[in-house]
Design an enzyme around this catalytic site. Structure first.
Site, PDB file in Angstrom:
ATOM      1  N   THR A  13      37.250 -14.485 -26.225  1.00 16.68           N
ATOM      2  CA  THR A  13      36.835 -13.148 -25.802  1.00 16.68           C
ATOM      3  C   THR A  13      37.968 -12.480 -25.013  1.00 16.68           C
ATOM      4  O   THR A  13      38.836 -13.145 -24.455  1.00 16.68           O
ATOM      5  CB  THR A  13      35.563 -13.191 -24.948  1.00 16.68           C
ATOM      6  OG1 THR A  13      35.836 -13.846 -23.697  1.00 16.68           O
ATOM      7  CG2 THR A  13      34.436 -13.921 -25.675  1.00 16.68           C
ATOM      8  N   GLY A  14      37.942 -11.152 -24.992  1.00 12.66           N
ATOM      9  CA  GLY A  14      39.031 -10.429 -24.352  1.00 12.66           C
ATOM     10  C   GLY A  14      40.344 -10.690 -25.060  1.00 12.66           C
ATOM     11  O   GLY A  14      41.395 -10.814 -24.440  1.00 12.66           O
ATOM     12  N   ALA A  15      40.286 -10.760 -26.405  1.00  8.93           N
ATOM     13  CA  ALA A  15      41.427 -11.225 -27.194  1.00  8.93           C
ATOM     14  C   ALA A  15      42.359 -10.126 -27.661  1.00  8.93           C
ATOM     15  O   ALA A  15      43.292 -10.397 -28.414  1.00  8.93           O
ATOM     16  CB  ALA A  15      40.917 -12.004 -28.411  1.00  8.93           C
ATOM     17  N   SER A  16      42.146  -8.887 -27.220  1.00  7.26           N
ATOM     18  CA  SER A  16      42.981  -7.788 -27.709  1.00  7.26           C
ATOM     19  C   SER A  16      44.295  -7.648 -26.962  1.00  7.26           C
ATOM     20  O   SER A  16      45.204  -6.961 -27.436  1.00  7.26           O
ATOM     21  CB  SER A  16      42.208  -6.467 -27.649  1.00  7.26           C
ATOM     22  OG  SER A  16      41.867  -6.147 -26.309  1.00  7.26           O
ATOM     23  N   GLY A  18      46.811  -9.357 -23.272  1.00  9.66           N
ATOM     24  CA  GLY A  18      46.934 -10.254 -22.129  1.00  9.66           C
ATOM     25  C   GLY A  18      46.738 -11.722 -22.453  1.00  9.66           C
ATOM     26  O   GLY A  18      47.161 -12.215 -23.506  1.00  9.66           O
ATOM     27  N   ILE A  19      46.086 -12.417 -21.531  1.00  8.19           N
ATOM     28  CA  ILE A  19      45.878 -13.856 -21.678  1.00  8.19           C
ATOM     29  C   ILE A  19      45.067 -14.173 -22.924  1.00  8.19           C
ATOM     30  O   ILE A  19      45.374 -15.113 -23.663  1.00  8.19           O
ATOM     31  CB  ILE A  19      45.201 -14.423 -20.421  1.00  8.19           C
ATOM     32  CG1 ILE A  19      46.149 -14.350 -19.227  1.00  8.19           C
ATOM     33  CG2 ILE A  19      44.762 -15.874 -20.641  1.00  8.19           C
ATOM     34  CD1 ILE A  19      45.513 -14.701 -17.895  1.00  8.19           C
ATOM     35  N   GLY A  20      44.018 -13.389 -23.180  1.00  8.21           N
ATOM     36  CA  GLY A  20      43.184 -13.652 -24.351  1.00  8.21           C
ATOM     37  C   GLY A  20      43.971 -13.585 -25.644  1.00  8.21           C
ATOM     38  O   GLY A  20      43.837 -14.460 -26.515  1.00  8.21           O
ATOM     39  N   SER A 144      39.077 -16.802 -11.147  1.00  9.12           N
ATOM     40  CA  SER A 144      40.013 -16.228 -10.186  1.00  9.12           C
ATOM     41  C   SER A 144      39.912 -16.990  -8.872  1.00  9.12           C
ATOM     42  O   SER A 144      38.866 -17.558  -8.551  1.00  9.12           O
ATOM     43  CB  SER A 144      39.674 -14.751  -9.953  1.00  9.12           C
ATOM     44  OG  SER A 144      40.320 -14.256  -8.792  1.00  9.12           O
ATOM     45  N   TYR A 157      34.267  -8.330  -7.479  1.00 12.71           N
ATOM     46  CA  TYR A 157      34.867  -9.174  -8.511  1.00 12.71           C
ATOM     47  C   TYR A 157      34.710 -10.655  -8.162  1.00 12.71           C
ATOM     48  O   TYR A 157      34.356 -11.478  -9.012  1.00 12.71           O
ATOM     49  CB  TYR A 157      36.347  -8.819  -8.666  1.00 12.71           C
ATOM     50  CG  TYR A 157      37.067  -9.581  -9.755  1.00 12.71           C
ATOM     51  CD1 TYR A 157      36.801  -9.319 -11.092  1.00 12.71           C
ATOM     52  CD2 TYR A 157      38.031 -10.531  -9.442  1.00 12.71           C
ATOM     53  CE1 TYR A 157      37.474 -10.004 -12.101  1.00 12.71           C
ATOM     54  CE2 TYR A 157      38.715 -11.220 -10.431  1.00 12.71           C
ATOM     55  CZ  TYR A 157      38.438 -10.958 -11.764  1.00 12.71           C
ATOM     56  OH  TYR A 157      39.099 -11.642 -12.755  1.00 12.71           O
TER      57      TYR A 157
END
Length: 247
Positions: A13-16, A18-20, A144, A157
């Site tokens: 997830t969040g693969a578009s 950065g880290i993903g 985090s 957060y």
């Protein structure tokens, strides 16, 4: 680790970006078929193209994880094509505003908790059957430092990440005696991402690790026979206490 995950299915997830994106590309290079999940279709297509150019394979799934029954529909679609899910990287998250606790906007806080906690539970619930069907499923939850070490202005957060950790580790403990699913909590440390840049404007990204470097370390962890509940920090602080955001 060349082609170590040939025949395996991974979902990030969040693969578009950065880290993903970096983790997805590393998994693709290692032979896994990677399901790329994020809201931005254009970004996913770019990551998919890079995976294909490197000789890997991927499928994009543009999706707002916090919206409606999207997670359930995603799991159903994946289940129609594959019999098991071998690697799940829970990376997607929302930073929200960095503000004193009394000034937290309730609506924004709700959005942060919806994505960072509620959507994560939905993913675990929806993909639980496919994870159990794997001979050795591994789940990596990206967290985090502020989850365990609260800091001024990071209350919203940090609270979301603390709840996320508790949720994921509880699931791992539940699975420990009934399946081969293993769970690890990973704090990437200071990593040059868009979220990091929002939190620390003006920071020179050259002074901290790149998403690709973070991905290499995460891949090394995946290769280990780690126990459920393992916690890893992948990089130290670049500047004193400025270490909260990596994703």
């Amino acid at each position: 680790m060349s082609r170590a995950y040939e025949g395996k299915l991974a979902l990030v997830t969040g693969a578009s970006r950065g880290i993903g994106a970096a983790v997805a590309e590393a998994l693709g290079a290692a032979g896994a078929h990677v399901v790329l999940v994020a809201r931005t279709a254009a970004g996913l297509e770019e990551v998919e193209e890079r995976i294909h150019q490197a000789g890997g394979s991927a499928t994009i799934a543009p999706l707002d994880l916090a919206a409606g029954d999207g997670v359930a529909r995603l799991a159903a679609a994946v289940g129609e094509r594959w019999k098991s899910l071998d690697i799940l990287v829970l990376n997607a998250a929302m930073l929200g505003s960095l503000t004193p606790v009394p000034a937290i906007d309730g609506k924004e806080f709700g959005r942060v908790m919806t994505l960072n906690v509620i959507a994560q539970q939905a993913l675990l619930a929806a993909f639980d059957p496919l994870l159990r069907a794997s001979a050795e499923a591994k789940i990596i939850g990206i967290t985090s430092s502020v989850a365990a070490s609260p800091r001024a202005y990071w209350g919203a957060y940090g609270a979301s990440k603390a709840a996320f950790e508790t949720l994921l580790l509880a699931y791992g403990d539940e699975m420990s005696n009934i399946s081969a699913i293993r769970v690890a909590i990973v704090d990437p440390g200071a990593t040059a991402t868009q979220m990091r840049a929002r939190a620390y404007p003006g920071e020179d990204p050259a002074t901290i690790q790149s998403p690709a470097q973070t991905a290499d370390k995460l891949m090394a962890l995946l290769a280990e026979d780690f126990p459920t509940g393992a916690r890893r920090r992948l990089a130290g602080s670049a500047r004193g206490q400025k270490e909260a955001v990596g994703a």
